[in-house]
Design a protein around this motif. Structure first.
Motif, PDB file in Angstrom:
ATOM      1  N   THR A   1      57.695  27.545  36.461  1.00 32.01           N
ATOM      2  CA  THR A   1      57.374  28.928  36.117  1.00 32.01           C
ATOM      3  C   THR A   1      58.576  29.562  35.439  1.00 32.01           C
ATOM      4  O   THR A   1      59.719  29.125  35.613  1.00 32.01           O
ATOM      5  CB  THR A   1      57.007  29.745  37.369  1.00 32.01           C
ATOM      6  N   SER A   2      58.310  30.590  34.671  1.00 32.01           N
ATOM      7  CA  SER A   2      59.386  31.341  34.018  1.00 32.01           C
ATOM      8  C   SER A   2      59.856  32.410  34.981  1.00 32.01           C
ATOM      9  O   SER A   2      59.239  33.460  35.132  1.00 32.01           O
ATOM     10  CB  SER A   2      58.871  31.969  32.723  1.00 32.01           C
ATOM     11  N   GLY A   3      60.950  32.140  35.638  1.00 29.29           N
ATOM     12  CA  GLY A   3      61.411  33.039  36.686  1.00 29.29           C
ATOM     13  C   GLY A   3      60.831  32.628  38.029  1.00 29.29           C
ATOM     14  O   GLY A   3      59.807  31.938  38.111  1.00 29.29           O
ATOM     15  N   THR A   4      61.496  33.054  39.079  1.00 34.78           N
ATOM     16  CA  THR A   4      61.071  32.609  40.410  1.00 34.78           C
ATOM     17  C   THR A   4      59.836  33.362  40.891  1.00 34.78           C
ATOM     18  O   THR A   4      58.817  32.768  41.241  1.00 34.78           O
ATOM     19  CB  THR A   4      62.229  32.803  41.412  1.00 34.78           C
ATOM     20  N   PHE A   5      59.926  34.687  40.887  1.00 32.67           N
ATOM     21  CA  PHE A   5      58.824  35.474  41.425  1.00 32.67           C
ATOM     22  C   PHE A   5      58.187  36.391  40.380  1.00 32.67           C
ATOM     23  O   PHE A   5      57.489  37.336  40.741  1.00 32.67           O
ATOM     24  CB  PHE A   5      59.299  36.288  42.631  1.00 32.67           C
ATOM     25  N   MET A   6      58.433  36.095  39.125  1.00 31.62           N
ATOM     26  CA  MET A   6      57.748  36.837  38.075  1.00 31.62           C
ATOM     27  C   MET A   6      56.229  36.700  38.183  1.00 31.62           C
ATOM     28  O   MET A   6      55.500  37.686  38.010  1.00 31.62           O
ATOM     29  CB  MET A   6      58.229  36.376  36.701  1.00 31.62           C
ATOM     30  N   PRO A   7      55.672  35.515  38.499  1.00 25.86           N
ATOM     31  CA  PRO A   7      54.215  35.414  38.638  1.00 25.86           C
ATOM     32  C   PRO A   7      53.627  36.350  39.697  1.00 25.86           C
ATOM     33  O   PRO A   7      52.495  36.816  39.553  1.00 25.86           O
ATOM     34  CB  PRO A   7      53.996  33.943  39.014  1.00 25.86           C
ATOM     35  N   VAL A   8      54.407  36.629  40.762  1.00 20.67           N
ATOM     36  CA  VAL A   8      53.900  37.534  41.800  1.00 20.67           C
ATOM     37  C   VAL A   8      53.742  38.942  41.244  1.00 20.67           C
ATOM     38  O   VAL A   8      52.718  39.614  41.471  1.00 20.67           O
ATOM     39  CB  VAL A   8      54.848  37.537  43.018  1.00 20.67           C
ATOM     40  N   LEU A   9      54.723  39.406  40.492  1.00 29.17           N
ATOM     41  CA  LEU A   9      54.642  40.746  39.921  1.00 29.17           C
ATOM     42  C   LEU A   9      53.546  40.827  38.871  1.00 29.17           C
ATOM     43  O   LEU A   9      52.851  41.848  38.761  1.00 29.17           O
ATOM     44  CB  LEU A   9      55.991  41.128  39.315  1.00 29.17           C
ATOM     45  N   ILE A  10      53.357  39.755  38.112  1.00 26.28           N
ATOM     46  CA  ILE A  10      52.268  39.740  37.138  1.00 26.28           C
ATOM     47  C   ILE A  10      50.925  39.783  37.867  1.00 26.28           C
ATOM     48  O   ILE A  10      49.979  40.461  37.435  1.00 26.28           O
ATOM     49  CB  ILE A  10      52.359  38.495  36.240  1.00 26.28           C
ATOM     50  N   ALA A  11      50.828  39.062  38.992  1.00 25.15           N
ATOM     51  CA  ALA A  11      49.591  39.077  39.768  1.00 25.15           C
ATOM     52  C   ALA A  11      49.310  40.469  40.323  1.00 25.15           C
ATOM     53  O   ALA A  11      48.151  40.907  40.376  1.00 25.15           O
ATOM     54  CB  ALA A  11      49.681  38.064  40.912  1.00 25.15           C
ATOM     55  N   VAL A  12      50.357  41.194  40.758  1.00 20.74           N
ATOM     56  CA  VAL A  12      50.172  42.570  41.223  1.00 20.74           C
ATOM     57  C   VAL A  12      49.614  43.430  40.098  1.00 20.74           C
ATOM     58  O   VAL A  12      48.740  44.286  40.316  1.00 20.74           O
ATOM     59  CB  VAL A  12      51.506  43.145  41.744  1.00 20.74           C
ATOM     60  N   ALA A  13      50.099  43.191  38.867  1.00 14.19           N
ATOM     61  CA  ALA A  13      49.549  43.913  37.720  1.00 14.19           C
ATOM     62  C   ALA A  13      48.100  43.529  37.473  1.00 14.19           C
ATOM     63  O   ALA A  13      47.270  44.374  37.127  1.00 14.19           O
ATOM     64  CB  ALA A  13      50.388  43.624  36.479  1.00 14.19           C
ATOM     65  N   PHE A  14      47.765  42.237  37.672  1.00 21.19           N
ATOM     66  CA  PHE A  14      46.383  41.788  37.506  1.00 21.19           C
ATOM     67  C   PHE A  14      45.448  42.505  38.485  1.00 21.19           C
ATOM     68  O   PHE A  14      44.283  42.773  38.159  1.00 21.19           O
ATOM     69  CB  PHE A  14      46.285  40.278  37.714  1.00 21.19           C
ATOM     70  N   VAL A  15      45.964  42.796  39.696  1.00 24.72           N
ATOM     71  CA  VAL A  15      45.143  43.494  40.690  1.00 24.72           C
ATOM     72  C   VAL A  15      44.721  44.861  40.155  1.00 24.72           C
ATOM     73  O   VAL A  15      43.600  45.332  40.401  1.00 24.72           O
ATOM     74  CB  VAL A  15      45.919  43.638  42.021  1.00 24.72           C
ATOM     75  N   GLN A  16      45.621  45.498  39.401  1.00 19.70           N
ATOM     76  CA  GLN A  16      45.304  46.821  38.861  1.00 19.70           C
ATOM     77  C   GLN A  16      44.468  46.737  37.588  1.00 19.70           C
ATOM     78  O   GLN A  16      43.615  47.592  37.346  1.00 19.70           O
ATOM     79  CB  GLN A  16      46.610  47.583  38.564  1.00 19.70           C
ATOM     80  N   THR A  17      44.714  45.705  36.754  1.00 14.23           N
ATOM     81  CA  THR A  17      44.051  45.637  35.449  1.00 14.23           C
ATOM     82  C   THR A  17      42.777  44.807  35.455  1.00 14.23           C
ATOM     83  O   THR A  17      42.029  44.832  34.480  1.00 14.23           O
ATOM     84  CB  THR A  17      45.008  45.022  34.415  1.00 14.23           C
ATOM     85  N   GLN A  18      42.517  44.054  36.517  1.00  9.87           N
ATOM     86  CA  GLN A  18      41.462  43.036  36.589  1.00  9.87           C
ATOM     87  C   GLN A  18      41.912  41.792  35.820  1.00  9.87           C
ATOM     88  O   GLN A  18      42.757  41.863  34.928  1.00  9.87           O
ATOM     89  CB  GLN A  18      40.116  43.550  36.093  1.00  9.87           C
ATOM     90  N   LEU A  19      41.350  40.663  36.185  1.00  8.99           N
ATOM     91  CA  LEU A  19      41.906  39.380  35.772  1.00  8.99           C
ATOM     92  C   LEU A  19      41.828  39.155  34.266  1.00  8.99           C
ATOM     93  O   LEU A  19      42.836  38.863  33.606  1.00  8.99           O
ATOM     94  CB  LEU A  19      41.193  38.245  36.520  1.00  8.99           C
ATOM     95  N   VAL A  20      40.656  39.275  33.677  1.00 12.41           N
ATOM     96  CA  VAL A  20      40.497  38.961  32.247  1.00 12.41           C
ATOM     97  C   VAL A  20      41.342  39.896  31.395  1.00 12.41           C
ATOM     98  O   VAL A  20      42.079  39.462  30.495  1.00 12.41           O
ATOM     99  CB  VAL A  20      39.008  39.042  31.843  1.00 12.41           C
ATOM    100  N   THR A  21      41.264  41.202  31.695  1.00  7.80           N
ATOM    101  CA  THR A  21      42.068  42.167  30.949  1.00  7.80           C
ATOM    102  C   THR A  21      43.552  41.885  31.114  1.00  7.80           C
ATOM    103  O   THR A  21      44.329  41.989  30.149  1.00  7.80           O
ATOM    104  CB  THR A  21      41.756  43.593  31.431  1.00  7.80           C
ATOM    105  N   GLY A  22      43.960  41.510  32.306  1.00 10.92           N
ATOM    106  CA  GLY A  22      45.367  41.216  32.553  1.00 10.92           C
ATOM    107  C   GLY A  22      45.851  39.992  31.799  1.00 10.92           C
ATOM    108  O   GLY A  22      46.949  40.000  31.230  1.00 10.92           O
ATOM    109  N   ILE A  23      45.054  38.929  31.780  1.00  8.86           N
ATOM    110  CA  ILE A  23      45.468  37.708  31.063  1.00  8.86           C
ATOM    111  C   ILE A  23      45.593  37.980  29.567  1.00  8.86           C
ATOM    112  O   ILE A  23      46.581  37.587  28.926  1.00  8.86           O
ATOM    113  CB  ILE A  23      44.468  36.570  31.337  1.00  8.86           C
TER     114      ILE A  23
END
Length: 501
Positions: free
Chosen positions: A331-353
């Protein structure tokens, strides 16, 4: 070599403490293990009616309290112009109203709410003092002795004795029972016989809970001390009816309603059963019992909403640790995916990707141009941050103009993290090539999707929000994963030629 025993002992204590805290919270507060469960709540309203004589009025009504099987979560009174207070007296807990002057027909409402709660246990007050034996005339005393003697011969303790005594008293063929019931009702007869037999008992006022029931009155029943608790018996039923839709309203039996300054007083009860969510029931019970609550439910609602997302981050961290250490996913960064996933929770999955790919892709193009300017690191990162903000702003405005309201939520992406991600990927492109960028970027996106799926799972959300002890279990699991030094799953492909040989 340093011993690992203290480490494993500490991890074990963390996991045990986390499980113990969760079990205690379930047992004490009644928080369910699974989401969607509901609890039954009874709303009971007492309607007091009387005619005031024009003088000062004082009304006293027996008030219920938390008891075995039922937790009192709320009580209120509706009485125009009356002062109201709840007092503990020698006659038990009572609600009292008062007014300097009142005339004519008066109506007062007293409403209580009880949560059906298996964990609700009231401290029973054991009987004190000697039991005063009642007096009977000659024939009645002979009949009482005969009934008591028969019940004692068929019983083993006070509870079974009471059951047999009530059964005998309800026997239509018993002449002794008929003799006693000529001058008294069954409740009085049972109470006198138990006192005559020196069995600790008392008469209480009970309401039988029935959904939609109107204008119900209090029934008198018998409570018998079994050595640790009071058990309820209906005088016309030989079976103990403890916890069977029976709510003890008047514990003292001194008086249900006292009215001074009025006449023709009466009180009726109306009840309705309703279902509430487990979280509402837990909050009500905590407030009612004044329990020391170390859960998020003790915070204001605004902070609760914030912590509901924060408490999901350790789940994401556990998934990232598992994928990186055991699976070997890059992964790019250790916990960057976690923060991106938190953003996905707000934006919904397809819109977030889509938003993530657009921002990172456009940022890489602009960053490749900035690299040709040979800027210093601080200036370059600052330029990338401003660029990311501009990209998000442009994409948000464009999405709004073309009618894609989902695009407005792209502002939830962590701008600083995305800027560092673009910087790292750009350097990686220059040093390792496009393949490594695709591997790490794809690994980050895959990890973020998996973390998002875990964070949006209703069971995970319920457990992390309601059982803070699970955070200790997750911490222990991450520490154990951190001790793994074996091969990662993706590294096993290096040994594939050996299996072919």
């Amino acid at each position: 070599m340093t011993s690992r025993i203290p480490f494993y002992l500490s991890v074990s204590l963390l996991i045990i403490a986390g499980i113990a805290l969760s079990v205690i919270r379930h047992q004490t507060y009644g928080v369910p293990w699974t989401p969607g469960e509901s609890r039954q709540v009874w709303d009971i309203e007492a309607r007091i009616e009387f005619k005031a004589t024009g003088d000062a009025v004082k009304i006293s009504l027996a008030a219920p309290q938390t008891q075995s099987g039922y937790t009192l979560t709320n009580e209120s009174a509706s009485s125009q112009g009356y002062g109201v207070s709840y007092v503990d007296s020698d006659a038990g807990r009572r609600a009292e109203w008062s007014i300097r002057q009142a005339t004519g027909a008066q109506t007062i409402y007293y409403k209580t709410q009880f949560l059906v709660d298996d964990q609700a246990v009231a401290d029973p007050t054991p009987p004190t003092g000697e039991i005063a034996a009642p007096t009977f005339n000659g024939p009645e005393e002979a009949a009482a002795n005969a009934l008591i003697s028969r019940a004692k011969g068929r019983s083993a303790d006070d509870i079974t004795f009471t059951r047999e005594l009530i059964k005998t008293l309800n026997d239509s063929d018993s002449q002794n029972a008929a003799l006693l019931l000529n001058d008294m009702d069954k409740t009085e007869a049972v109470a006198k016989l138990l006192a005559f037999a020196q069995v600790p008992a008392k008469v209480v006022g009970v309401i039988e809970l029935e959904d939609g029931r109107r204008r119900q009155t209090v029934q008198q029943m018998i409570q018998v001390w079994d050595g640790s608790h009071w058990q309820i018996f209906a005088p016309d039923n030989n079976e103990g009816k403890d916890k069977q839709n029976l709510l003890v309203w008047d514990q003292s039996n001194v008086s249900l309603l006292d009215v001074i300054g009025g006449k023709d007083s009466k009180v009726h009860f109306t009840m309705i059963a309703q279902e509430v969510s487990a979280s509402e029931a837990t909050a009500s019970k905590v407030n009612a019992d004044g329990l020391l609550n170390f859960s998020i439910h003790s915070l204001p609602l605004e902070e609760q909403a914030m912590f509901k997302t924060i408490m999901l981050i350790p789940i994401g961290a556990l998934i990232v640790v598992f994928l990186r250490i055991l699976i070997g996913l890059k992964t790019s960064g250790t916990f960057m995916p976690v923060l991106i996933a938190v953003a996905f929770v707000q934006t919904q999955l397809v819109t977030g990707i889509v938003g993530f790919l657009l921002i990172v892709g456009t940022g890489l193009v602009i960053r490749s141009y900035l690299s040709k300017l040979n800027l210093l690191l601080v200036a370059r990162i600052s330029a990338v941050i401003i660029t990311v903000i501009l990209i998000i702003s442009v994409f948000t405005v464009v999405a709004y103009k073309i009618g894609l309201t989902e695009g407005l939520s792209i502002t939830f992406f962590p701008m600083i993290i995305l800027s560092w991600t673009i910087e790292r990927m750009s350097i990686l492109w220059e040093e390792e090539g496009a393949k490594e960028v695709v591997l790490q970027g794809g690994g980050s996106l895959l990890t973020a999707v998996l973390v998002y799926l875990a964070m949006t799972n209703s069971y995970v959300q319920h457990l992390t929000f309601n059982f803070i002890g699970l955070q200790l279990v997750i911490l222990g699991g991450i520490l154990l994963l951190g001790t793994y030094t074996g091969y990662r799953l993706t590294e096993l492909r290096r040994f594939k030629p050996l299996t072919e040989d």
